[in-house]
Design a protein around this motif. Structure first.
Motif, PDB file in Angstrom:
ATOM      1  N   ASN A  97       0.824  -1.203   0.000  1.00 52.03           N
ATOM      2  CA  ASN A  97       0.000   0.000   0.000  1.00 52.03           C
ATOM      3  C   ASN A  97       0.864   1.263   0.000  1.00 52.03           C
ATOM      4  N   THR A 151       0.913   4.073  -2.925  1.00 50.36           N
ATOM      5  CA  THR A 151       0.719   5.491  -2.625  1.00 50.36           C
ATOM      6  C   THR A 151       1.884   6.324  -3.160  1.00 50.36           C
ATOM      7  N   GLN A 185       1.745   9.243  -5.984  1.00 52.22           N
ATOM      8  CA  GLN A 185       2.256  10.600  -5.749  1.00 52.22           C
ATOM      9  C   GLN A 185       3.262  11.003  -6.818  1.00 52.22           C
TER      10      GLN A 185
END
Length: 110
Positions: free
Chosen positions: A96, A100, A104
């Motif tokens: 995860n 992420t 980004q």
């Protein structure tokens, strides 16, 4: 093709490969052929994934042995099951965080 479109097409290709692989039956992971792997993050993550997979299969076999009466070690089977569960949860957290971070980076303005 700009870099974003190229990355997007590569990701779509990888998703298609994963979709095809998910249709195959599940079997325990085997070590990569050729002995020692090249150093790198991808190989380290793959090794961790294989270790978690092996732990889950061992826990499953221990629980099946207790269920069928071949083993009396219920506590050991439960400990193995909990260890596999914690390892899997940790692996999901790492995945995860990587997803992420990737999102980004993809959302950074050029």
């Amino acid at each position: 093709m700009n870099p974003i479109e190229q990355a997007r097409s590569e990701m779509l290709g990888q998703m298609q490969q994963l979709r095809e692989l998910s249709a195959a039956p599940i079997r325990p992971a085997s070590p990569a052929p050729g002995g020692a792997a090249e150093p790198g993050f991808g190989n380290a993550f793959e090794d961790a994934l294989r270790a978690v997979d092996a732990q889950q299969h061992q826990a499953s076999q221990a629980m099946a042995a207790v269920d069928s009466g071949r083993s009396d070690d219920l506590a050991g089977a439960m400990v193995q099951s909990q260890q596999a569960s914690v390892s899997f949860s940790a692996l999901l957290q790492v995945r995860n965080k990587l997803a992420t971070a990737f999102d980004q980076v993809m959302n950074m303005p050029l």
